[in-house]
Design a protein around this motif. Sequence first.
Motif, PDB file in Angstrom:
ATOM      1  N   SER A  15       0.794  -1.225   0.000  1.00  0.00           N
ATOM      2  CA  SER A  15       0.000   0.000   0.000  1.00  0.00           C
ATOM      3  C   SER A  15       0.825   1.273   0.000  1.00  0.00           C
ATOM      4  N   SER A  16       2.156   1.165  -0.017  1.00  0.00           N
ATOM      5  CA  SER A  16       2.993   2.360   0.031  1.00  0.00           C
ATOM      6  C   SER A  16       4.397   2.028  -0.447  1.00  0.00           C
ATOM      7  N   PRO A  17       5.164   3.059  -0.821  1.00  0.00           N
ATOM      8  CA  PRO A  17       6.556   2.818  -1.216  1.00  0.00           C
ATOM      9  C   PRO A  17       7.379   2.193  -0.092  1.00  0.00           C
ATOM     10  N   GLU A  18       7.083   2.593   1.156  1.00  0.00           N
ATOM     11  CA  GLU A  18       7.822   2.040   2.295  1.00  0.00           C
ATOM     12  C   GLU A  18       7.584   0.541   2.426  1.00  0.00           C
ATOM     13  N   LYS A  19       6.319   0.137   2.252  1.00  0.00           N
ATOM     14  CA  LYS A  19       6.012  -1.294   2.358  1.00  0.00           C
ATOM     15  C   LYS A  19       6.543  -2.062   1.145  1.00  0.00           C
ATOM     16  N   ALA A  20       6.602  -1.408   0.012  1.00  0.00           N
ATOM     17  CA  ALA A  20       7.211  -2.038  -1.157  1.00  0.00           C
ATOM     18  C   ALA A  20       8.683  -2.329  -0.902  1.00  0.00           C
ATOM     19  N   ALA A  21       9.377  -1.358  -0.313  1.00  0.00           N
ATOM     20  CA  ALA A  21      10.795  -1.543   0.003  1.00  0.00           C
ATOM     21  C   ALA A  21      10.985  -2.680   0.999  1.00  0.00           C
ATOM     22  N   LEU A  22      10.072  -2.768   1.972  1.00  0.00           N
ATOM     23  CA  LEU A  22      10.168  -3.834   2.969  1.00  0.00           C
ATOM     24  C   LEU A  22       9.968  -5.205   2.323  1.00  0.00           C
ATOM     25  N   ALA A  23       8.962  -5.312   1.462  1.00  0.00           N
ATOM     26  CA  ALA A  23       8.714  -6.585   0.789  1.00  0.00           C
ATOM     27  C   ALA A  23       9.897  -6.993  -0.083  1.00  0.00           C
ATOM     28  N   LYS A  24      10.478  -6.031  -0.793  1.00  0.00           N
ATOM     29  CA  LYS A  24      11.640  -6.332  -1.627  1.00  0.00           C
ATOM     30  C   LYS A  24      12.821  -6.768  -0.766  1.00  0.00           C
ATOM     31  N   ALA A  25      13.003  -6.098   0.369  1.00  0.00           N
ATOM     32  CA  ALA A  25      14.099  -6.474   1.262  1.00  0.00           C
ATOM     33  C   ALA A  25      13.920  -7.889   1.798  1.00  0.00           C
ATOM     34  N   ASN A  26      12.667  -8.312   1.918  1.00  0.00           N
ATOM     35  CA  ASN A  26      12.395  -9.659   2.417  1.00  0.00           C
ATOM     36  C   ASN A  26      12.435 -10.726   1.327  1.00  0.00           C
ATOM     37  N   GLY A  27      12.646 -10.309   0.091  1.00  0.00           N
ATOM     38  CA  GLY A  27      12.812 -11.303  -0.953  1.00  0.00           C
ATOM     39  C   GLY A  27      11.778 -11.299  -2.052  1.00  0.00           C
ATOM     40  N   ALA A  28      10.815 -10.357  -2.021  1.00  0.00           N
ATOM     41  CA  ALA A  28       9.836 -10.289  -3.103  1.00  0.00           C
ATOM     42  C   ALA A  28      10.549  -9.990  -4.420  1.00  0.00           C
ATOM     43  N   TRP A  29      10.130 -10.662  -5.468  1.00  0.00           N
ATOM     44  CA  TRP A  29      10.725 -10.445  -6.783  1.00  0.00           C
ATOM     45  C   TRP A  29      10.244  -9.126  -7.378  1.00  0.00           C
ATOM     46  N   ALA A  30       8.988  -8.803  -7.146  1.00  0.00           N
ATOM     47  CA  ALA A  30       8.396  -7.554  -7.637  1.00  0.00           C
ATOM     48  C   ALA A  30       7.273  -7.157  -6.696  1.00  0.00           C
ATOM     49  N   THR A  31       6.927  -5.866  -6.709  1.00  0.00           N
ATOM     50  CA  THR A  31       5.811  -5.390  -5.881  1.00  0.00           C
ATOM     51  C   THR A  31       4.861  -4.561  -6.736  1.00  0.00           C
ATOM     52  N   ILE A  32       3.609  -4.507  -6.288  1.00  0.00           N
ATOM     53  CA  ILE A  32       2.588  -3.695  -6.937  1.00  0.00           C
ATOM     54  C   ILE A  32       1.904  -2.875  -5.857  1.00  0.00           C
TER      55      ILE A  32
END
Length: 325
Positions: A173-190
């Motif tokens: 829901s936000s750029p901050e949460k996108a960064a967190l998901a990517k840091a945890n290993g997400a390949w891509a975020t929406i």
Amino acid sequence: MAKRIQFRAHGGPEVLEYVDYQPAEPGPKDVRVANKAIGLNFIDTYYRSGLYPPPSLPSGVGSEGAGVVEAVGKDVTRFKVGDRVAYGSGPLGAYSEVHTLPEANLVRLPDSISFEQAAGVMLKGLTVQYLLRQTYELKGGETILFHAAAGGVGSLACQWAKALGVKLIGTVSSPEKAALAKANGAWATIDYSHENVAQRVLELTDGKKVPVVYDGVGKDTWLTSLDSAAPRGLVVSFGNASGAVDGVNLGILAGKGSLYVTRPTLGTYANNAENLQRMADELFGMISSGKLHVDISQHYPLAEAAKAHTELSARRTTGSVVLLP
């Protein structure tokens, strides 16, 4: 006497009370646990609000914790006083200094896992275990969609998927949460606040969509999940963070590609002591090996459970939240 959180009527966080109570004596197959840490989960708000009616009122809250065995029933064989244990299901009432529950709901907690780690990971981690390893057994190489990828379950799913060699697309829901998901290993975020999720899934997968969608959000993401699944794909609806999915028209599954839908629960997979311990052992092994990091983002005193519920419902938490007796 001990302290616990309870509610006498359904409602918002304000109905939670911090009270004295008399812990139950263990029945023949019960174990009484002195909690050292307690897990906070979205399902707790469902019982408080009345979405999931508790057996009776007043009711305790919570079903996840970790601590030390302080008493056992006469027929208990798997545990003894002093054992380190953890649990992620059972009778409501984990928001307490002392909790009595059936022996079959407990797992042995290895010394390599702290009480706080266990309390922050049991329900969420076992959920990820059955989702990724049983409901749809990921082999590696798949591209999947996982809603709320920066939340407690989502953060663990990102890590576990990466360890399996799976490309996880996570909604946030936000750029901050996108960064967190990517840091945890997400390949891509929406970022669903301004992006069309189904359209972005189509683009990220070169028009193929995904073989499985994991949806813990519910009502708000139901159609998006269906639109993101490939023909004959599976939509796993495992939570109701935005409200329950209802009024489902089965015909829509045909129109969107002969889709499959399942509504799993942890209790169906961890349906006996052996399965529960096996699932927990795999979870603890992932943590001990360093493949899975338990992010305890917030700690609250047990007495401030209402404040913790407010923050959780407002989506102002990330990772896991624990209450400390």
